[in-house]
Design an enzyme around this catalytic site. Structure first.
Site, PDB file in Angstrom:
ATOM      1  N   LYS A 100      67.030   4.266  57.931  1.00 47.94           N
ATOM      2  CA  LYS A 100      67.341   4.760  58.879  1.00 47.94           C
ATOM      3  C   LYS A 100      68.153   6.352  58.542  1.00 47.94           C
ATOM      4  CE  LYS A 100      70.544   1.660  60.278  1.00 47.94           C
ATOM      5  NZ  LYS A 100      70.240   0.786  59.445  1.00 47.94           N
ATOM      6  N   ARG A 106      75.016  -0.550  67.918  1.00 46.28           N
ATOM      7  CA  ARG A 106      74.702  -1.805  67.251  1.00 46.28           C
ATOM      8  C   ARG A 106      75.017  -3.021  67.858  1.00 46.28           C
ATOM      9  NH1 ARG A 106      75.322   0.467  61.709  1.00 46.28           N
ATOM     10  NH2 ARG A 106      75.101  -1.150  60.272  1.00 46.28           N
ATOM     11  N   ARG A 144      69.719   1.273  45.807  1.00 44.49           N
ATOM     12  CA  ARG A 144      70.232   2.389  46.456  1.00 44.49           C
ATOM     13  C   ARG A 144      71.292   3.271  45.523  1.00 44.49           C
ATOM     14  NH1 ARG A 144      71.557   2.635  52.629  1.00 44.49           N
ATOM     15  NH2 ARG A 144      72.777   0.678  51.859  1.00 44.49           N
ATOM     16  N   ARG A 192      77.145   1.848  47.109  1.00 47.76           N
ATOM     17  CA  ARG A 192      78.212   1.481  48.035  1.00 47.76           C
ATOM     18  C   ARG A 192      78.806   0.074  48.003  1.00 47.76           C
ATOM     19  NH1 ARG A 192      75.032   2.726  53.646  1.00 47.76           N
ATOM     20  NH2 ARG A 192      75.673   0.730  54.112  1.00 47.76           N
ATOM     21  N   ARG A 205      75.742  -8.949  56.451  1.00 52.46           N
ATOM     22  CA  ARG A 205      75.091  -7.452  57.054  1.00 52.46           C
ATOM     23  C   ARG A 205      73.930  -8.041  57.804  1.00 52.46           C
ATOM     24  NH1 ARG A 205      75.139  -3.040  52.768  1.00 52.46           N
ATOM     25  NH2 ARG A 205      73.959  -2.102  54.214  1.00 52.46           N
TER      26      ARG A 205
HETATM   27  P1  AP5 Z   1      68.527   4.076  53.833  1.00 49.75           P
HETATM   28  O1  AP5 Z   1      68.010   5.330  54.403  1.00 49.75           O
HETATM   29  O2  AP5 Z   1      70.052   4.478  52.981  1.00 49.75           O
HETATM   30  O3  AP5 Z   1      68.765   2.771  54.923  1.00 49.75           O
HETATM   31  P2  AP5 Z   1      69.598   2.775  55.934  1.00 49.75           P
HETATM   32  O4  AP5 Z   1      68.811   2.213  57.087  1.00 49.75           O
HETATM   33  O5  AP5 Z   1      70.479   4.046  56.405  1.00 49.75           O
HETATM   34  O6  AP5 Z   1      70.556   1.498  55.419  1.00 49.75           O
HETATM   35  P3  AP5 Z   1      72.158   1.396  55.673  1.00 49.75           P
HETATM   36  O7  AP5 Z   1      72.410   0.352  54.623  1.00 49.75           O
HETATM   37  O8  AP5 Z   1      72.865   2.580  55.587  1.00 49.75           O
HETATM   38  O9  AP5 Z   1      72.255   0.809  56.978  1.00 49.75           O
HETATM   39  P4  AP5 Z   1      73.575  -0.036  57.600  1.00 49.75           P
HETATM   40  O10 AP5 Z   1      73.070  -0.175  58.866  1.00 49.75           O
HETATM   41  O11 AP5 Z   1      73.726  -1.601  56.947  1.00 49.75           O
HETATM   42  O12 AP5 Z   1      74.831   0.780  57.091  1.00 49.75           O
HETATM   43  P5  AP5 Z   1      75.502   1.694  57.818  1.00 49.75           P
HETATM   44  O13 AP5 Z   1      76.246   2.663  56.947  1.00 49.75           O
HETATM   45  O14 AP5 Z   1      75.002   2.090  59.255  1.00 49.75           O
HETATM   46  O15 AP5 Z   1      67.640   3.664  52.731  1.00 49.75           O
HETATM   47  C1  AP5 Z   1      67.926   2.544  51.845  1.00 49.75           C
HETATM   48  C2  AP5 Z   1      67.401   2.628  50.301  1.00 49.75           C
HETATM   49  O16 AP5 Z   1      65.922   2.621  50.634  1.00 49.75           O
HETATM   50  C3  AP5 Z   1      67.786   3.869  49.800  1.00 49.75           C
HETATM   51  O17 AP5 Z   1      67.719   3.655  48.421  1.00 49.75           O
HETATM   52  C4  AP5 Z   1      66.392   4.822  50.272  1.00 49.75           C
HETATM   53  O18 AP5 Z   1      66.062   5.917  48.878  1.00 49.75           O
HETATM   54  C5  AP5 Z   1      65.369   3.655  50.076  1.00 49.75           C
HETATM   55  N1  AP5 Z   1      64.086   3.892  51.151  1.00 49.75           N
HETATM   56  C6  AP5 Z   1      64.313   4.687  52.358  1.00 49.75           C
HETATM   57  N2  AP5 Z   1      63.237   4.933  52.921  1.00 49.75           N
HETATM   58  C7  AP5 Z   1      62.044   4.247  52.195  1.00 49.75           C
HETATM   59  C8  AP5 Z   1      60.691   3.953  52.109  1.00 49.75           C
HETATM   60  N3  AP5 Z   1      59.992   4.187  53.117  1.00 49.75           N
HETATM   61  N4  AP5 Z   1      60.455   3.370  51.013  1.00 49.75           N
HETATM   62  C9  AP5 Z   1      60.880   3.044  49.838  1.00 49.75           C
HETATM   63  N5  AP5 Z   1      62.468   3.244  49.851  1.00 49.75           N
HETATM   64  C10 AP5 Z   1      62.870   3.739  50.834  1.00 49.75           C
HETATM   65  O19 AP5 Z   1      76.872   0.736  58.093  1.00 49.75           O
HETATM   66  C11 AP5 Z   1      77.727   0.177  57.089  1.00 49.75           C
HETATM   67  C12 AP5 Z   1      78.854  -0.813  57.757  1.00 49.75           C
HETATM   68  O20 AP5 Z   1      79.672   0.241  58.637  1.00 49.75           O
HETATM   69  C13 AP5 Z   1      78.383  -1.687  58.881  1.00 49.75           C
HETATM   70  O21 AP5 Z   1      78.156  -2.839  57.872  1.00 49.75           O
HETATM   71  C14 AP5 Z   1      79.750  -1.735  59.521  1.00 49.75           C
HETATM   72  O22 AP5 Z   1      80.766  -2.664  59.058  1.00 49.75           O
HETATM   73  C15 AP5 Z   1      80.237  -0.470  59.706  1.00 49.75           C
HETATM   74  N6  AP5 Z   1      79.385   0.278  61.009  1.00 49.75           N
HETATM   75  C16 AP5 Z   1      78.695   1.208  61.026  1.00 49.75           C
HETATM   76  N7  AP5 Z   1      78.325   1.554  62.262  1.00 49.75           N
HETATM   77  C17 AP5 Z   1      79.093   0.542  63.038  1.00 49.75           C
HETATM   78  C18 AP5 Z   1      78.758   0.355  64.232  1.00 49.75           C
HETATM   79  N8  AP5 Z   1      77.851   1.265  65.171  1.00 49.75           N
HETATM   80  N9  AP5 Z   1      79.333  -0.471  65.023  1.00 49.75           N
HETATM   81  C19 AP5 Z   1      80.283  -1.352  64.063  1.00 49.75           C
HETATM   82  N10 AP5 Z   1      80.265  -1.268  62.708  1.00 49.75           N
HETATM   83  C20 AP5 Z   1      79.675  -0.056  62.251  1.00 49.75           C
HETATM   84 MG    MG Z   2      72.546   4.300  56.530  1.00 55.99          MG
END
Ligand code: AP5
Ligand code: MG
Length: 217
Positions: free
Chosen positions: A13, A88, A127, A160, A171
């Site tokens: 994402k 979410r 990552r 991270r 997660r």
């Molecule tokens: P990346 O683009 O970083 O993936 P992502 O989908 O953004 O993954 P996240 O881990 O950030 O998602 P998440 O939803 O778990 O975490 P968030 O920060 O939102 O890509 C991942 C890896 O793959 C990278 O190394 C990249 O280079 C590689 N890659 C990408 N595309 C690729 C491809 N096509 N091919 C190969 N490799 C590829 O949330 C973290 C925490 O915050 C949550 O657990 C929660 O505690 C809290 N939080 C955040 N939002 C909320 C909410 N709305 N409500 C409640 N709690 C929340």
């Molecule tokens: Mg992300």
């Protein structure tokens, strides 16, 4: 264009949000990035959010909804925005509907980056993220030129805290229970688009940009 990116942890994402942001000049609103920033700065919000995040749990809806409400009211969101990692839960999606309705706006597309769990785990474990500018790398698929330095700004790359294996499992459990139901929520409204997130970054980008060109017309 007002967009929502859905997808499992590590689906890509953030990677795609940054591509859309550069191409269309609309801001990426990542609740995860905003919460991590608050944790790093040690603000009141960060103190509240930290435990939930490190356990792989969701931060309570009221907290996240307020962050998003405030962010969407800022001037740079007037031309559009990309919500990454929000909503979410169904409650967050309903809150978002109410916020946008008050602003006289609506969501134009919800794009689901679809990747199976085994693949996503590989993405998460390798990552690396830039501390300074937030650029996202992967040690195998999208490696930086120097292992711990950002190509774009020279900042330090880090792993991270919630990318440890046990936390990643939690997660995923949370994703399946709370977030996956949003797929049906948005499918019913016909603003839902699935992309094959198993392709490489360029391949996924092409699918995403095709959708955006279609909805712009
Ligand atoms: P990346 O683009 O970083 O993936 P992502 O989908 O953004 O993954 P996240 O881990 O950030 O998602 P998440 O939803 O778990 O975490 P968030 O920060 O939102 O890509 C991942 C890896 O793959 C990278 O190394 C990249 O280079 C590689 N890659 C990408 N595309 C690729 C491809 N096509 N091919 C190969 N490799 C590829 O949330 C973290 C925490 O915050 C949550 O657990 C929660 O505690 C809290 N939080 C955040 N939002 C909320 C909410 N709305 N409500 C409640 N709690 C929340
Ligand atoms: Mg992300």
């Amino acid at each position: 264009m007002n967009l929502v990116l859905l997808g499992a942890p590590g689906a890509g994402k953030g990677t795609q949000a940054k591509i859309i942001m550069e191409k269309y000049g609309i801001p990426q609103i990542s609740t995860g990035d905003m919460l991590r920033e608050a944790v790093t700065k040690g603000t009141e919000l960060g103190k509240k959010a930290r435990e939930y995040m490190n356990q792989g749990k969701l931060v309570p809806d009221e907290i996240v909804v307020e962050i998003v409400r405030e962010r969407l009211s800022q001037k740079d969101c007037e031309k559009g925005f990309i919500l990454d990692g929000f909503p979410r839960t169904i409650a967050q999606a309903e809150a978002l509907d109410r916020i946008l309705e008050k602003m006289g706006k609506k969501i134009n597309a919800v794009i689901n980056v679809n990747v199976p769990e085994e693949e996503v785990i590989k993405r998460i474990v390798y990552r690396r993220t830039c501390k300074k500018c937030g650029a996202i790398y992967h040690l195998l698929y999208n490696p930086p030129k120097k292992e711990s330095t950002c190509d774009k700004c020279g900042g330090e790359l880090y792993q991270r805290e919630d990318d440890r294996e046990e936390t990643v499992k939690e997660r995923f459990r949370v994703y399946r229970k709370n977030t996956e139901p949003l797929i049906d929520y948005y499918k019913k409204r016909r603003i839902f688009f699935d992309v094959d997130g198993t392709k490489d970054v360029e391949g996924v980008k092409r699918e995403v940009l095709n959708i955006l060109e279609k909805i712009k017309r």
